[in-house]
Design an enzyme around this catalytic site. Sequence first.
Site, PDB file in Angstrom:
ATOM      1  N   LYS A  88      63.879  -5.826  80.810  1.00  0.00           N
ATOM      2  CA  LYS A  88      62.749  -4.893  80.725  1.00  0.00           C
ATOM      3  C   LYS A  88      61.434  -5.646  80.854  1.00  0.00           C
ATOM      4  O   LYS A  88      61.366  -6.875  80.720  1.00  0.00           O
ATOM      5  CB  LYS A  88      62.778  -4.128  79.400  1.00  0.00           C
ATOM      6  CG  LYS A  88      62.762  -5.000  78.136  1.00  0.00           C
ATOM      7  CD  LYS A  88      61.385  -5.487  77.710  1.00  0.00           C
ATOM      8  CE  LYS A  88      61.427  -6.362  76.468  1.00  0.00           C
ATOM      9  NZ  LYS A  88      60.105  -7.003  76.178  1.00  0.00           N
ATOM     10  N   ASP A 215      64.459  -4.834  69.731  1.00  0.00           N
ATOM     11  CA  ASP A 215      64.331  -4.344  71.108  1.00  0.00           C
ATOM     12  C   ASP A 215      65.593  -3.662  71.622  1.00  0.00           C
ATOM     13  O   ASP A 215      65.561  -3.006  72.664  1.00  0.00           O
ATOM     14  CB  ASP A 215      63.983  -5.501  72.056  1.00  0.00           C
ATOM     15  CG  ASP A 215      62.557  -5.998  71.876  1.00  0.00           C
ATOM     16  OD1 ASP A 215      61.793  -5.342  71.139  1.00  0.00           O
ATOM     17  OD2 ASP A 215      62.214  -7.041  72.460  1.00  0.00           O
TER      18      ASP A 215
END
Length: 390
Positions: A88, A215
């Site tokens: 990401k 995360d």
Amino acid sequence: MASSHLLCNTFPFQTSCNLSSKSNTSSFKPRRSFSFCQKVQFRRTPVVKATRKQVELVYDPDEKLNKLADEVDKQAPLSRLTLFSPCKVNVFLRITSKREDGYHDLASLFHVISLGDVIKFSLSPSKSIDRLSTNVSGVPLTGDNLIIKALNLYRKKTGTDNHFWIHLDKKVPTGAGLGGGSSNAATALWAANQFSGCLATEKELQEWSSEIGSDIPFFFSHGAAYCTGRGEIVQDIPSPVPSGIPMVLMKPPQACSTAEVYKRFQLDKTSQADPLTLLEKISMNGISQDVCINDLEPPAFEVLPSLKRLKQRIAAAGRGQYDAVFMSGSGSTIVGIGSPDPPQFIYDDDEYQDVFVSEANFLAREANKWYQQPASTTCSSPPEFSRSAE
């Protein structure tokens, strides 16, 4: 050599069958002569002397493992699974406050991109241990790895006892601010759930995952999310940017320690931009330099001064080439949005010969499916890995 011949006589005949409605008799009329002759030869069979043969026994551990996996295949409905594990970028990252528990609250637009690892899972006959291998050195293969932590977490939550052989084909560099390790953990949770017949919902997997990493829950979004808290509060949103926008990732061999970055972070020196306003601007106008704010850039540049110089050179050389240049996460990856190509100096200067370079695009996933690997993603060099687990 002795031989004998058998001669056959010639018989002229033709067989035909004519059925008449007036008669039950059959007539046979010869039309052509056929000659049948068979010639048979008898030969002595040569005598073959037995000779001693040398037999070489080779032990192939991979073949043995494959045979074991094949045995498991026959007994289980699902025994092997290959999944893409994408990383990401943080399009913007605001740090809004410091919590009593020592962590910081953040507000960030996370987005999955097309660079990722490939993880192969095979159901193991063992009911006590997972075995992890990888294509690179420096990645922990024991309980410190987030993949193993995720599998242990799933077994704890569901009471299942499946264990696995796992091979991690690593493409995402660690210490990069790209969440590669977090993605691996989310992918492992998804895989374990598939092997167990989907005992848990996606929401449950997302909630459980926050126990081993801030995360990780994001990757259970559909690719784009507005994340708050430590990052574990995930608001799944439609992607505010077109998937076809190209980007280039540039990471020096030096990694940024997240702990060191936060140690140097000063809350009173952060941007005052409202994160929801940033999200609205991106949704309306797309990505531009003024919305790609990362409050962790100043402390990261203190930890790694060469990273600040790299970003400045990319921004200067890329005027007109990139819509925005920013650092992802806590570093040390610099992202250029708008072009898949790095500036020429990345190739020309000896100082940057070891910089990891990869093109990428924004990526999303369909409901009830995991992320699909794009046709190709070009990397200019293999990633370098640190000893720390991401």
